[in-house]
Design an enzyme around this catalytic site. Structure first.
Site, PDB file in Angstrom:
ATOM      1  N   CYS A 161       0.803  -1.220   0.000  1.00  0.00           N
ATOM      2  CA  CYS A 161       0.000   0.000   0.000  1.00  0.00           C
ATOM      3  C   CYS A 161       0.843   1.280   0.000  1.00  0.00           C
ATOM      4  O   CYS A 161       0.297   2.373  -0.134  1.00  0.00           O
ATOM      5  CB  CYS A 161      -0.935  -0.004   1.204  1.00  0.00           C
ATOM      6  N   HIS A 170      -3.367   7.583   5.710  1.00  0.00           N
ATOM      7  CA  HIS A 170      -3.462   6.256   5.100  1.00  0.00           C
ATOM      8  C   HIS A 170      -4.843   5.693   5.397  1.00  0.00           C
ATOM      9  O   HIS A 170      -5.481   5.139   4.509  1.00  0.00           O
ATOM     10  CB  HIS A 170      -2.356   5.350   5.643  1.00  0.00           C
ATOM     11  N   GLU A 222      -2.117   4.839  13.233  1.00  0.00           N
ATOM     12  CA  GLU A 222      -1.804   6.083  12.527  1.00  0.00           C
ATOM     13  C   GLU A 222      -2.132   7.301  13.383  1.00  0.00           C
ATOM     14  O   GLU A 222      -1.386   8.289  13.370  1.00  0.00           O
ATOM     15  CB  GLU A 222      -2.558   6.154  11.199  1.00  0.00           C
ATOM     16  N   LYS A 240      -9.975   7.384   1.581  1.00  0.00           N
ATOM     17  CA  LYS A 240     -10.348   5.985   1.328  1.00  0.00           C
ATOM     18  C   LYS A 240     -11.780   5.716   1.794  1.00  0.00           C
ATOM     19  O   LYS A 240     -12.379   4.712   1.390  1.00  0.00           O
ATOM     20  CB  LYS A 240      -9.382   5.031   2.038  1.00  0.00           C
ATOM     21  N   HIS A 261      -9.807   1.291  -0.904  1.00  0.00           N
ATOM     22  CA  HIS A 261      -8.349   1.139  -0.841  1.00  0.00           C
ATOM     23  C   HIS A 261      -7.817   0.571  -2.153  1.00  0.00           C
ATOM     24  O   HIS A 261      -8.069  -0.579  -2.492  1.00  0.00           O
ATOM     25  CB  HIS A 261      -7.987   0.231   0.328  1.00  0.00           C
ATOM     26  N   PHE A 310       1.869  -3.427   3.970  1.00  0.00           N
ATOM     27  CA  PHE A 310       2.240  -4.712   4.559  1.00  0.00           C
ATOM     28  C   PHE A 310       3.744  -4.932   4.412  1.00  0.00           C
ATOM     29  O   PHE A 310       4.342  -4.589   3.395  1.00  0.00           O
ATOM     30  CB  PHE A 310       1.510  -5.858   3.852  1.00  0.00           C
TER      31      PHE A 310
END
Length: 409
Positions: free
Chosen positions: A163, A301, A312, A333, A338, A397
């Protein structure tokens, strides 16, 4: 002396529109691009919603025989790149093509091509596998196709960091130009991962939302009732250019990139360690030579996962101290879903539009804020306000973190 880097063109393919202005209009309205999946292939999978695109016109950009050959992620990436070049008004006949590069990343690459050919081999035998399988399924082929079509001979590759892919592409392109190796680079990401296999994998992880009956409210970052992210597809590409190079040819300057921070958690393959995000944001500000108090907005994010949104929020509070409560923070998002490797490209473009129009985009579906998520997330409706310096966060990830700092044109 480090050279200044500006953005002179942008392009998108997204669940909220296949050009920048349509996307931005929908973002300002707080519209959702999430829909129910109708295919029976998803019947046994817990999640049956996605930000899929059903109105992309590949023939606007490629010939019919090319559409058949190239994976959907490549078509998306190419379309976004062509939009960015068109807006930048760069003259392909006069630009020094040895000094123009392409960094279009992808988290999964040609997944649909791979799966289609695997099915063909199982059902009809190895001799029926396409000779184009390998060159059209590898991640770097979107950059390769753009290079072939434009003749750009500068540095070209595909970043792959889940991502964080697009933010890494944009950040590394920024460094390349800033240090004088290139004059311009197309940078961003493209993704087309809406397949039963990926859905099954993420479903087994319990990472995706299962609010199948209410798709438009399923992506709800920072809300106490969030239950996972919503998968989407598309592309976002920016044309980055050295300031004097852009100025000398009278290019439209949409904003400036002033900093980039890249770190790794070195912690866990999927769970975040917020300290990596803290350091990435601090590095972006340090390299931009700005203080936390100078930042007006963060495009978070914000994936709508229980652990990720809390992590976050903690990172922003630690990186910004007392200023955190004065920041505008939103997760777009909540509207786009996403887009994995393409997320950072689209969110960078949204951030640039936010600064240009002095409008903070909203986090929609934020009805019951999580007590552990206690910042100003621009709840549910866009608001006007001065947005001169902004960050765009991308965390992937594997513990990959990439943060871009932007300044208003």
């Amino acid at each position: 002396m480090k050279r200044r880097v500006v953005v002179t063109g942008t392009g998108v393919v997204s669940p909220l529109g296949n050009d920048v202005e349509t996307l931005w209009d929908n973002i300002k309205k707080g519209s959702s691009g999430i829909k129910q999946l109708e295919s029976e292939e998803y019947n046994e999978i817990n999640t049956k919603i996605a930000g899929y695109i059903n109105d992309f016109q590949g023939e606007k950009y490629l010939e019919a025989k090319e559409i058949k050959k190239y994976d959907l992620f490549t078509q998306y990436g190419y379309a976004a790149a062509m939009q960015a070049l068109d807006q930048s008004k760069v003259n392909l006949d006069t630009v020094d093509k040895d000094r123009v590069g392409i960094y279009i990343g992808s988290g999964a690459g040609g997944l649909q091509t791979l799966l289609h050919n695997h099915k063909t081999m199982l059902e009809k035998g190895a001799n029926r596998v396409s000779p184009f399988l390998i060159p059209t399924s590898i991640n770097n082929i979107a950059s390769g196709l753009v290079a072939i079509k434009t003749g750009f001979r500068g540095p070209s590759f595909s970043t792959v960091s889940a991502c964080a892919t697009s933010n890494h592409a944009i950040g590394e392109a920024y460094l390349n130009i800033a240090h004088g190796y290139s004059d311009a680079i197309l940078a961003g990401g493209a993704e087309a991962t809406i397949t039963p296999l990926y859905f099954a994998g993420f479903s087994k992880m319990r990472a995706m939302s299962t609010e199948n009956d209410t798709p438009k409210t399923a992506s709800r970052p920072f809300d106490r009732n969030r239950d996972g992210f919503v998968m989407s597809e598309g592309a976002g590409v920016l044309f980055l250019e050295e300031y004097e190079h852009a100025k000398n040819r009278g290019a439209p300057i949409l904003g400036e990139i002033i900093g980039y921070g890249s770190t790794t958690d070195a912690y866990h393959i999927t769970a975040p360690d917020y300290q990596g995000a803290v350091k990435a944001m601090k590095l972006a500000m340090e390299r931009a030579q700005i203080q936390p108090e100078d930042v007006d907005y963060i495009n978070a994010h914000g994936t709508s996962t229980p652990a990720g949104d809390i992590s976050e929020t903690k990172a922003i509070k630690e990186a910004f101290g007392d200023h955190a409560k004065h920041l505008k923070v939103s997760s777009t998002k909540s509207m786009t879903g996403h887009l994995f490797g393409a997320a950072g490209g689209i969110e960078a473009i949204i951030t640039l539009k936010s600064m240009a129009e002095s409008i903070f985009p909203p986090t929609i579906n934020l009805e019951s804020p999580d007590p552990e998520c206690d910042l100003d997330y621009v709840e549910n409706k866009a608001v006007k306000g001065n947005n001169t310096i902004a960050l765009s966060n991308g965390f992937g990830f594997g513990g990959h973190n990439a943060v871009i700092a932007f300044k208003k044109a």
